[in-house]
Write a protein that holds these residues in place. Structure first.
Motif, PDB file in Angstrom:
ATOM      1  N   PRO A  40       0.810  -1.226   0.000  1.00 25.43           N
ATOM      2  CA  PRO A  40       0.000   0.000   0.000  1.00 25.43           C
ATOM      3  C   PRO A  40       0.844   1.278   0.000  1.00 25.43           C
ATOM      4  N   LEU A  41       1.967   1.270   0.722  1.00 26.94           N
ATOM      5  CA  LEU A  41       2.835   2.449   0.724  1.00 26.94           C
ATOM      6  C   LEU A  41       3.446   2.687  -0.650  1.00 26.94           C
ATOM      7  N   ASN A  42       3.825   1.622  -1.327  1.00 32.44           N
ATOM      8  CA  ASN A  42       4.383   1.739  -2.664  1.00 32.44           C
ATOM      9  C   ASN A  42       3.333   2.300  -3.631  1.00 32.44           C
ATOM     10  N   THR A  43       2.114   1.800  -3.571  1.00 32.78           N
ATOM     11  CA  THR A  43       1.029   2.290  -4.418  1.00 32.78           C
ATOM     12  C   THR A  43       0.746   3.760  -4.127  1.00 32.78           C
ATOM     13  N   PHE A  44       0.713   4.130  -2.838  1.00 40.57           N
ATOM     14  CA  PHE A  44       0.468   5.520  -2.462  1.00 40.57           C
ATOM     15  C   PHE A  44       1.570   6.429  -2.986  1.00 40.57           C
ATOM     16  N   ALA A  45       2.808   5.991  -2.878  1.00 41.45           N
ATOM     17  CA  ALA A  45       3.928   6.812  -3.346  1.00 41.45           C
ATOM     18  C   ALA A  45       3.868   7.018  -4.856  1.00 41.45           C
ATOM     19  N   LYS A  46       3.541   5.960  -5.599  1.00 39.15           N
ATOM     20  CA  LYS A  46       3.436   6.094  -7.056  1.00 39.15           C
ATOM     21  C   LYS A  46       2.311   7.030  -7.457  1.00 39.15           C
ATOM     22  N   SER A  47       1.139   6.878  -6.839  1.00 38.33           N
ATOM     23  CA  SER A  47       0.012   7.735  -7.204  1.00 38.33           C
ATOM     24  C   SER A  47       0.275   9.182  -6.782  1.00 38.33           C
ATOM     25  N   SER A  48       0.961   9.386  -5.672  1.00 37.16           N
ATOM     26  CA  SER A  48       1.305  10.741  -5.242  1.00 37.16           C
ATOM     27  C   SER A  48       2.274  11.389  -6.225  1.00 37.16           C
ATOM     28  N   TYR A  49       3.245  10.605  -6.704  1.00 35.48           N
ATOM     29  CA  TYR A  49       4.198  11.131  -7.671  1.00 35.48           C
ATOM     30  C   TYR A  49       3.493  11.541  -8.957  1.00 35.48           C
ATOM     31  N   TYR A  50       2.577  10.697  -9.452  1.00 34.42           N
ATOM     32  CA  TYR A  50       1.848  11.029 -10.679  1.00 34.42           C
ATOM     33  C   TYR A  50       0.981  12.269 -10.478  1.00 34.42           C
ATOM     34  N   PHE A  51       0.365  12.385  -9.299  1.00 31.51           N
ATOM     35  CA  PHE A  51      -0.468  13.556  -9.005  1.00 31.51           C
ATOM     36  C   PHE A  51       0.373  14.830  -8.994  1.00 31.51           C
ATOM     37  N   LEU A  52       1.508  14.791  -8.315  1.00 35.97           N
ATOM     38  CA  LEU A  52       2.355  15.977  -8.229  1.00 35.97           C
ATOM     39  C   LEU A  52       2.968  16.331  -9.576  1.00 35.97           C
ATOM     40  N   ALA A  53       3.187  15.342 -10.420  1.00 37.56           N
ATOM     41  CA  ALA A  53       3.738  15.613 -11.750  1.00 37.56           C
ATOM     42  C   ALA A  53       2.729  16.367 -12.611  1.00 37.56           C
ATOM     43  N   LYS A  54       1.440  16.153 -12.372  1.00 39.12           N
ATOM     44  CA  LYS A  54       0.400  16.831 -13.154  1.00 39.12           C
ATOM     45  C   LYS A  54       0.069  18.215 -12.610  1.00 39.12           C
ATOM     46  N   CYS A  55       0.440  18.503 -11.370  1.00 40.51           N
ATOM     47  CA  CYS A  55       0.102  19.788 -10.751  1.00 40.51           C
ATOM     48  C   CYS A  55       0.929  20.919 -11.371  1.00 40.51           C
ATOM     49  N   GLU A  56       0.346  22.105 -11.322  1.00 45.28           N
ATOM     50  CA  GLU A  56       1.076  23.282 -11.779  1.00 45.28           C
ATOM     51  C   GLU A  56       0.774  24.437 -10.828  1.00 45.28           C
ATOM     52  N   LYS A  57       1.652  25.411 -10.794  1.00 42.33           N
ATOM     53  CA  LYS A  57       1.476  26.550  -9.900  1.00 42.33           C
ATOM     54  C   LYS A  57       0.339  27.430 -10.405  1.00 42.33           C
ATOM     55  N   PRO A  58      -0.434  28.033  -9.485  1.00 42.40           N
ATOM     56  CA  PRO A  58      -1.505  28.927  -9.927  1.00 42.40           C
ATOM     57  C   PRO A  58      -0.932  30.254 -10.423  1.00 42.40           C
ATOM     58  N   ASP A  59      -1.637  30.864 -11.374  1.00 41.72           N
ATOM     59  CA  ASP A  59      -1.211  32.189 -11.816  1.00 41.72           C
ATOM     60  C   ASP A  59      -1.721  33.214 -10.814  1.00 41.72           C
ATOM     61  N   SER A  60      -1.425  34.476 -11.031  1.00 43.60           N
ATOM     62  CA  SER A  60      -1.756  35.506 -10.037  1.00 43.60           C
ATOM     63  C   SER A  60      -3.262  35.660  -9.857  1.00 43.60           C
ATOM     64  N   LYS A  61      -4.050  35.490 -10.930  1.00 42.73           N
ATOM     65  CA  LYS A  61      -5.506  35.621 -10.817  1.00 42.73           C
ATOM     66  C   LYS A  61      -6.068  34.498  -9.937  1.00 42.73           C
ATOM     67  N   GLN A  62      -5.611  33.275 -10.168  1.00 41.15           N
ATOM     68  CA  GLN A  62      -6.073  32.148  -9.364  1.00 41.15           C
ATOM     69  C   GLN A  62      -5.655  32.299  -7.910  1.00 41.15           C
TER      70      GLN A  62
END
Length: 97
Positions: A40-62
């Motif tokens: 379960p820890l391995n699965t959580f780490a992989k899914s967290s990595y994929y989630f963070l890879a898709k994230c982007e910083k908000p622009d000033s309006k957001q």
């Protein structure tokens, strides 16, 4: 006598000196540990990595919208807490008083 780590002596037939191949307690404990903790820890780490890879910083309006909405939420919750406390004090004085 020396036994292999994954074999245990068959105690009911000591005269024959027979060995029965059974998983040792360490191996069984490790498989339970792997199935219940490591996997379960391995699965959580992989899914967290994929989630963070898709994230982007908000622009000033957001970011501005986020700050305004968070501040409004704090003000509303503070006002609700104040009103509840304002109503609670006289009721408490009537009950206790």
């Amino acid at each position: 006598q020396s036994y292999e780590s994954n074999t245990l002596p068959l105690l009911c037939l000591p005269a024959l000196g027979a060995l029965v191949t059974m998983p040792s307690k360490k191996t069984a404990d490790m498989s339970v540990l792997e199935a219940n903790v490591i996997q379960p820890l391995n699965t959580f780490a992989k899914s967290s990595y994929y989630f963070l890879a898709k994230c982007e910083k908000p622009d000033s309006k957001q970011l501005t919208e986020l700050v305004v909405n968070t501040g409004a939420g704090f003000l509303v919750m503070g006002f609700v807490g104040f009103v509840v406390k304002l109503i609670h004090i006289p009721i408490n004085n009537i009950i206790v008083g």
